[in-house]
Structures are given as structure tokens and as C-alpha cells.
Design an enzyme around this catalytic site. Structure first.
Site, short mmCIF file in Angstrom:
data_model
loop_
_atom_site.label_atom_id
_atom_site.label_comp_id
_atom_site.label_asym_id
_atom_site.label_seq_id
_atom_site.Cartn_x
_atom_site.Cartn_y
_atom_site.Cartn_z
N THR A 148 0.86 -1.18 0.00
CA THR A 148 0.00 0.00 0.00
C THR A 148 0.89 1.23 0.00
O THR A 148 1.64 1.45 0.96
CB THR A 148 -0.90 -0.01 1.25
N LEU A 154 -6.77 -8.08 0.80
CA LEU A 154 -7.04 -9.20 1.71
C LEU A 154 -7.06 -8.72 3.16
O LEU A 154 -6.45 -7.71 3.52
CB LEU A 154 -6.01 -10.32 1.52
N CYS A 197 -3.01 -1.94 9.25
CA CYS A 197 -3.30 -1.12 8.07
C CYS A 197 -4.23 0.07 8.29
O CYS A 197 -3.87 1.18 7.91
CB CYS A 197 -3.81 -2.00 6.95
P1 NAD Z 1 5.08 -7.42 6.87
O1 NAD Z 1 5.79 -6.48 7.76
O2 NAD Z 1 4.36 -8.59 7.43
O3 NAD Z 1 6.10 -7.99 5.77
C1 NAD Z 1 6.99 -7.21 5.03
C2 NAD Z 1 8.21 -8.07 4.70
O4 NAD Z 1 9.06 -7.39 3.78
C3 NAD Z 1 9.08 -8.42 5.91
O5 NAD Z 1 9.22 -9.82 6.02
C4 NAD Z 1 10.42 -7.73 5.61
O6 NAD Z 1 11.53 -8.45 6.11
C5 NAD Z 1 10.41 -7.72 4.10
N1 NAD Z 1 11.31 -6.74 3.47
C6 NAD Z 1 11.53 -5.45 3.81
N2 NAD Z 1 12.38 -4.87 2.93
C7 NAD Z 1 12.70 -5.81 2.02
C8 NAD Z 1 13.52 -5.82 0.85
N3 NAD Z 1 14.17 -4.72 0.44
N4 NAD Z 1 13.62 -6.96 0.15
C9 NAD Z 1 12.96 -8.07 0.54
N5 NAD Z 1 12.16 -8.12 1.62
C10 NAD Z 1 12.03 -7.00 2.36
O7 NAD Z 1 4.07 -6.52 6.01
P2 NAD Z 1 2.62 -6.90 5.44
O8 NAD Z 1 1.62 -6.85 6.53
O9 NAD Z 1 2.74 -8.09 4.59
O10 NAD Z 1 2.35 -5.63 4.52
C11 NAD Z 1 3.06 -5.42 3.32
C12 NAD Z 1 2.36 -4.33 2.53
O11 NAD Z 1 1.06 -4.78 2.13
C13 NAD Z 1 2.12 -3.04 3.31
O12 NAD Z 1 2.23 -1.95 2.43
C14 NAD Z 1 0.69 -3.17 3.77
O13 NAD Z 1 0.07 -1.92 3.97
C15 NAD Z 1 0.05 -3.89 2.61
N6 NAD Z 1 -1.14 -4.68 2.95
C16 NAD Z 1 -1.13 -5.45 4.08
C17 NAD Z 1 -2.25 -6.24 4.37
C18 NAD Z 1 -2.31 -7.08 5.61
O14 NAD Z 1 -3.36 -7.65 5.88
N7 NAD Z 1 -1.25 -7.22 6.40
C19 NAD Z 1 -3.35 -6.25 3.49
C20 NAD Z 1 -3.29 -5.46 2.33
C21 NAD Z 1 -2.17 -4.68 2.07
C1 UGA Z 2 -8.19 -4.40 6.49
C2 UGA Z 2 -9.16 -4.41 5.31
O1 UGA Z 2 -10.39 -5.04 5.71
C3 UGA Z 2 -8.58 -5.15 4.11
O2 UGA Z 2 -9.47 -5.06 2.99
C4 UGA Z 2 -7.24 -4.51 3.75
O3 UGA Z 2 -6.62 -5.21 2.68
C5 UGA Z 2 -6.32 -4.53 4.96
O4 UGA Z 2 -6.96 -3.83 6.07
C6 UGA Z 2 -5.03 -3.85 4.69
O5 UGA Z 2 -4.96 -2.94 3.89
O6 UGA Z 2 -4.09 -4.29 5.34
P1 UGA Z 2 -7.46 -6.15 8.38
O7 UGA Z 2 -6.80 -4.98 9.01
O8 UGA Z 2 -6.71 -7.41 8.22
O9 UGA Z 2 -7.99 -5.75 6.91
O10 UGA Z 2 -8.75 -6.53 9.24
P2 UGA Z 2 -10.27 -6.00 9.32
O11 UGA Z 2 -11.15 -7.17 9.36
O12 UGA Z 2 -10.58 -4.97 8.31
O13 UGA Z 2 -10.29 -5.33 10.77
C7 UGA Z 2 -9.57 -4.15 11.07
C8 UGA Z 2 -9.98 -3.62 12.44
O14 UGA Z 2 -11.32 -3.12 12.41
C9 UGA Z 2 -9.94 -4.67 13.54
O15 UGA Z 2 -9.42 -4.10 14.72
C10 UGA Z 2 -11.41 -5.03 13.72
O16 UGA Z 2 -11.73 -5.51 15.01
C11 UGA Z 2 -12.08 -3.70 13.44
N1 UGA Z 2 -13.49 -3.84 13.00
C12 UGA Z 2 -13.77 -4.40 11.80
C13 UGA Z 2 -14.51 -3.38 13.82
O17 UGA Z 2 -14.26 -2.86 14.94
N2 UGA Z 2 -15.80 -3.51 13.39
C14 UGA Z 2 -16.12 -4.05 12.19
O18 UGA Z 2 -17.33 -4.12 11.86
C15 UGA Z 2 -15.08 -4.52 11.38
#
Ligand code: NAD
Ligand code: UGA
Length: 435
Positions: free
Chosen positions: A122, A153, A263
Site C-alpha cells: 500500500t 485481503l 493497516c
Molecule cells: P510485513 O511487515 O508482514 O512484511 C513485510 C516483509 O518485507 C518483511 O518480512 C520484511 O523483512 C520484508 N522486506 C523489507 N524490505 C525488504 C527488501 N528490500 N527486500 C525483501 N524483503 C524485504 O508486512 P505486510 O503486513 O505483509 O504488509 C506489506 C504491505 O502490504 C504493506 O504496504 C501493507 O500496507 C500492505 N497490505 C497489508 C495487508 C495485511 O493484511 N497485512 C493487506 C493489504 C495490504
Molecule cells: C483491512 C481491510 O479489511 C482489508 O481489505 C485490507 O486489505 C487490509 O486492512 C489492509 O490494507 O491491510 P485487516 O486490518 O486485516 O484488513 O482486518 P479488518 O477485518 O478490516 O479489521 C480491522 C480492524 O477493524 C480490527 O481491529 C477489527 O476488530 C475492526 N473492526 C472491523 C470493527 O471494529 N468492526 C467491524 O465491523 C469490522
């Protein structure tokens, strides 16, 4: 297709494993050698339902492997995805793009043949332009197109969300990149997941707008919950009553202790900063952030009120520490300001979480950890349900009451019915359910 996934965290690992499951040949790369070593042994670095089995199947089939060495996988790849972290930058709340920029430099040096570099992390509007600039500067010979493909996701439901997305967003004006990403996602397209092709900046903004909107929806219902408590209405019925209107929709209207996670907090902060930079302030999102931060801090007071205003010397049981169920992620979990607030007011805390306790110990080192919910409740003056793990929905309430010093429950997720609790003799507080 050959895919290199740079960054093997929640998003990189789940996306990589799912792409491999579609039949692509995927290498997941990470700079964290410990993470890669444990993945090679078949040990998942995160808790995500179904992930271990999905990884194991694709590794056995020879479609998925792990490495710290970026050059080979990038040289061979048709598409390179950047899935590294974009945390809040210390001090100002902007997204910290240092990992993205470092990955772009490493990728650039290794590119061979036509390759699509895809930002899945993101990232603020304009980051794709910067990634392209870094690559062209580092390797002027590279035959490359840079696209944006934000990920939607949710943790805890990540595989299902990845395989059954509401939509796939692909941001690029490059025809070859569109074709390559169409090929990468073809298995989902066959399942009727709509692919939305947009400009790169539009795709980047879609991701932030989606998270900000969902965060707004949650914050809206949380404020309605506060009002419902004052006027004697029930927020769950209000949510149902408005959610049945198709224009509003019933999802993400569960009132609670405020949103947390890796996030929503960081992405709303980053979006607010971008908007200020462009002199197009987003006042609604600014309010969402402020209201949510206050709310998380106010939860300790809610517990105090249930105990007649006093926390000093009280023993509090906390059930659920992770920011939501089915994950071990503690990032910006509402449990952190709650527990800190309880300790600040002189309470003692014993907590239990089905999978998050190891992670929680880094954030909350000064509390006791229990073996199960009943051990957690022992001698407690109040028990607080913070995360709605399914295990907490059918507790043996008689047993719980016997363990506790006083039968006081604060249910921050509204998973129990007030009538049932009162019939059992509990003092029961929940969120937005006025008398
Ligand atoms: P995370 O911290 O779990 O994982 C990031 C990984 O990248 C780490 O393992 C780190 O060691 C690695 N890394 C850092 N620099 C690197 C490099 N130069 N080369 C190779 N590896 C490297 O992060 P995440 O939760 O997977 O999130 C990643 C991105 O996706 C963020 O921008 C986040 O906002 C976005 N995102 C996350 C979710 C979620 O549910 N966690 C959902 C949608 C989008
Ligand atoms: C959220 C979005 O739902 C995903 O679509 C997005 O990809 C992701 O952020 C991201 O960009 O990382 P996530 O943070 O994994 O996903 O979990 P959610 O289910 O969205 O919950 C986020 C927070 O909101 C939690 O603390 C949850 O308890 C809270 N929540 C959610 C509420 O308090 N009420 C609700 O009705 C829903």
C-alpha cells in the site's frame, strides 16, 4: 508465468502461495534470513488459517520456493511484485517508503528481458512514478513497465480473500503490463472476479480510499453506539436496521473498542498527510483518526466505570489481545492502550489469547499471561472481552463466575446477550446496548 515476490510477510507470503496454487512458478524473497530459513523448514512465520498447508502443497509440487537472494528470481521473472512493509514514518505519519525504494533499487540491478514490476504494498499516490524513476536511473537498459496492484485481503481470512476477491485493481497504461497481469490473474478472472484496469495513480488512491472508507464506517457505528448507550437504544439493531439498506450494506458495522491492525491506522494517517500535502484536506478521515485514538484510550475508563470508578488494586482478566481473531498480529491492537490504561490506574492484569501471547509479550511485558480463559479469570474483579475469538463465544459461564472474585464482565465485542448474563448473576457491560 514466473513470479518473484519481494517481501514475504502477511501479504507477500499469502499472495506468493496463492499464485503458486494457481499454477505459476513463484519465488518469495525476503531480507530476513531467519524468516526464509524457517519457511524452508516448513515453519510459518505468521499465524494465518490454511497457510501452512497451502505452502506445503506448492513447495512439494516445485512451484514455490524461498530465498534471500533477489537477483536470480528477478532475472527469471515475468512479473516482480513488491510486497514489503510501508509502516508509518516515525514522527509525521507519512508512509515510510524506504523499504519500497530499497526493493526497487535491488530489483533494477537484477532485471533481464521484459519484466513487469508491480507494487502490491500500500503506497501513496505517485510512488509508482518514483519506483519507475529509481529503476530507470539504476538500470537504464532495463525493459520494464511499472504497475500498481493494491491488495485488499484481510488477515485471518487472507487466503479466501485472495482467491475470491470482490475485485482486482490493476493500475497501468502499459499494454504489455496489462496483458501480463491479466495472465497472472487469469484463474481468478475465470472465477468471475472483475478486473478493473485504471491509471497507476488511480489504483494507488483506490487502496487508500477503500481502507479510509471502511475505517469511517466502523468509526461511525462506534459513535452511534455511544449515543445508543445514552438514549437507551441497541446499536446492533440500529446496525441491522441501516445495513439492510443496500446503499449502506451490513458489513463493517460492528461496534467495538475501535479499529486496530497493521493497516487502517497507518493508512488513514498516511492518506491524511498526502491530502494535506496536496492542499485537499480530508476532514472526515482526520476526524475518524482522532475519534478512534480517543476511543481506544477510553476503554480502560469503561472498565473502571463497570467497577464503580476504581481500578487501583483491582485484578482484571483480559480475553483476547490480537487486533482481531484468527491472527497473531498485535500491530496497533486495541488491547495495548486498554491494558496500558488499566496498569496506569493501578490495576493488575492477567491476559489470555489463543495464538497472540508470544507477540503480545513484546508489547505488554508487564502483565501476567494465563493458560486458558478460566485461569485468566481466577480471582478477577472484572473480565474484559477484547477480541472476539470463536473460543470466547461459548465459555462455561458458571465456571467463569466461580473463578472470579466479582462477577463483572465488560464485553467490548457484544458477543453475549445481556439477558443471559444477568440471568446468571453477572454485572454485564457491553458496547452501545443501552438499558
Ligand atoms: P510485513 O511487515 O508482514 O512484511 C513485510 C516483509 O518485507 C518483511 O518480512 C520484511 O523483512 C520484508 N522486506 C523489507 N524490505 C525488504 C527488501 N528490500 N527486500 C525483501 N524483503 C524485504 O508486512 P505486510 O503486513 O505483509 O504488509 C506489506 C504491505 O502490504 C504493506 O504496504 C501493507 O500496507 C500492505 N497490505 C497489508 C495487508 C495485511 O493484511 N497485512 C493487506 C493489504 C495490504
Ligand atoms: C483491512 C481491510 O479489511 C482489508 O481489505 C485490507 O486489505 C487490509 O486492512 C489492509 O490494507 O491491510 P485487516 O486490518 O486485516 O484488513 O482486518 P479488518 O477485518 O478490516 O479489521 C480491522 C480492524 O477493524 C480490527 O481491529 C477489527 O476488530 C475492526 N473492526 C472491523 C470493527 O471494529 N468492526 C467491524 O465491523 C469490522
Amino acid at each position: 508465468m514466473r513470479i518473484a515476490m519481494i517481501g514475504t510477510g502477511y501479504v507477500g507470503l499469502v499472495s506468493g502461495a496463492c499464485f503458486a496454487d494457481f499454477g505459476h512458478r513463484v519465488t518469495c524473497v525476503d531480507t530476513d534470513a531467519g524468516k526464509i530459513a524457517s519457511l524452508k523448514r516448513g515453519v510459518m512465520p505468521i499465524f494465518e488459517p490454511g497457510l501452512e498447508q497451502l505452502v506445503e502443497t506448492s513447495v512439494k509440487a516445485g512451484r514455490l520456493d524461498f530465498t534471500t537472494d533477489i537477483s536470480g528470481p528477478v532475472a527469471e521473472a515475468d512479473a516482480v511484485f513488491i510486497a514489503v512493509g510501508t509502516p508509518s514514518r516515525r514522527g509525521d505519519g507519512h508512509a515510510d517508503l524506504s523499504y519500497v525504494h530499497a526493493a526497487a533499487r535491488d530489483i533494477a540491478a537484477a532485471l533481464q528481458g521484459f519484466t513487469v514490476v508491480v507494487t502490491k504494498s500500500t503506497v501513496p499516490v505517485g510512488t509508482g512514478d518514483e519506483v519507475e524513476r529509481i529503476i530507470r536511473e539504476t538500470n537504464p537498459q532495463a525493459d520494464v513497465a511499472v504497475a500498481s496492484n493494491p491488495e485488499f485481503l484481510r488477515e485471518g481470512a487472507a487466503i479466501r480473500d485472495f482467491k475470491h476477491p470482490d475485485r482486482i485493481v490493476v493500475g497501468t497504461d502499459d499494454e504489455r503490463a496489462r496483458k501480463a497481469l491479466g495472465e497472472v490473474y487469469r484463474p481468478l478472472y475465470l472465477n468471475q472476479a472483475p478486473i478493473l484496469y485504471t491509471g497507476r495513480r488511480t489504483a494507488e488512491l483506490i487502496k487508500y480510499a477503500a481502507n479510509a472508507f471502511l475505517a469511517t464506517k466502523i468509526t461511525f457505528i462506534n459513535e452511534i453506539a455511544d449515543l445508543a448507550e445514552k438514549v437507551g437504544a441497541d446499536v446492533q439493531e440500529v446496525a441491522r436496521g441501516i445495513g439492510l439498506d443496500n446503499r449502506i450494506g451490513s458489513k463493517f458495522l460492528n461496534a467495538g473498542p475501535g479499529f486496530g491492525g497493521s493497516c487502517f491506522p497507518k493508512d488513514t494517517r498516511a492518506l491524511v498527510k498526502t491530502a494535506l500535502d496536496y492542499e485537499a484536506p480530508l476532514r472526515i478521515v482526520e476526524a475518524v483518526l482522532a475519534v478512534n485514538d480517543n476511543r481506544k484510550r477510553a476503554m480502560a475508563r469503561k472498565v473502571a466505570n463497570a467497577l464503580g470508578g476504581q481500578l487501583r488494586g483491582k485484578q482484571i482478566a483480559v480475553l483476547g489481545l490480537t487486533f482481531k481473531p484468527e491472527t497473531d498480529d498485535m500491530r496497533e491492537a486495541p488491547s495495548i492502550p486498554l491494558v496500558t490504561g488499566l496498569l496506569d490506574h493501578g490495576a493488575r492484569v492477567r491476559a489470555y489469547d489463543p495464538v497472540g501471547m508470544e507477540q503480545a509479550k513484546h508489547e505488554l511485558p508487564d502483565i501476567a499471561y494465563a493458560a486458558d480463559p478460566y485461569d485468566c479469570a481466577k480471582d478477577a474483579d472484572a473480565l474484559v472481552i477484547v477480541t472476539e475469538w470463536v473460543q470466547f463465544r461459548a465459555l462455561d459461564l458458571e465456571r467463569l463466575k466461580r473463578e472470579m472474585k466479582q462477577p463483572v464482565i465488560v464485553d467490548l465485542r457484544n458477543i453475549y446477550r445481556r439477558e443471559d448474563m444477568q440471568a446468571l448473576g453477572f454485572v454485564y457491560e457491553s458496547v452501545g446496548r443501552g438499558a
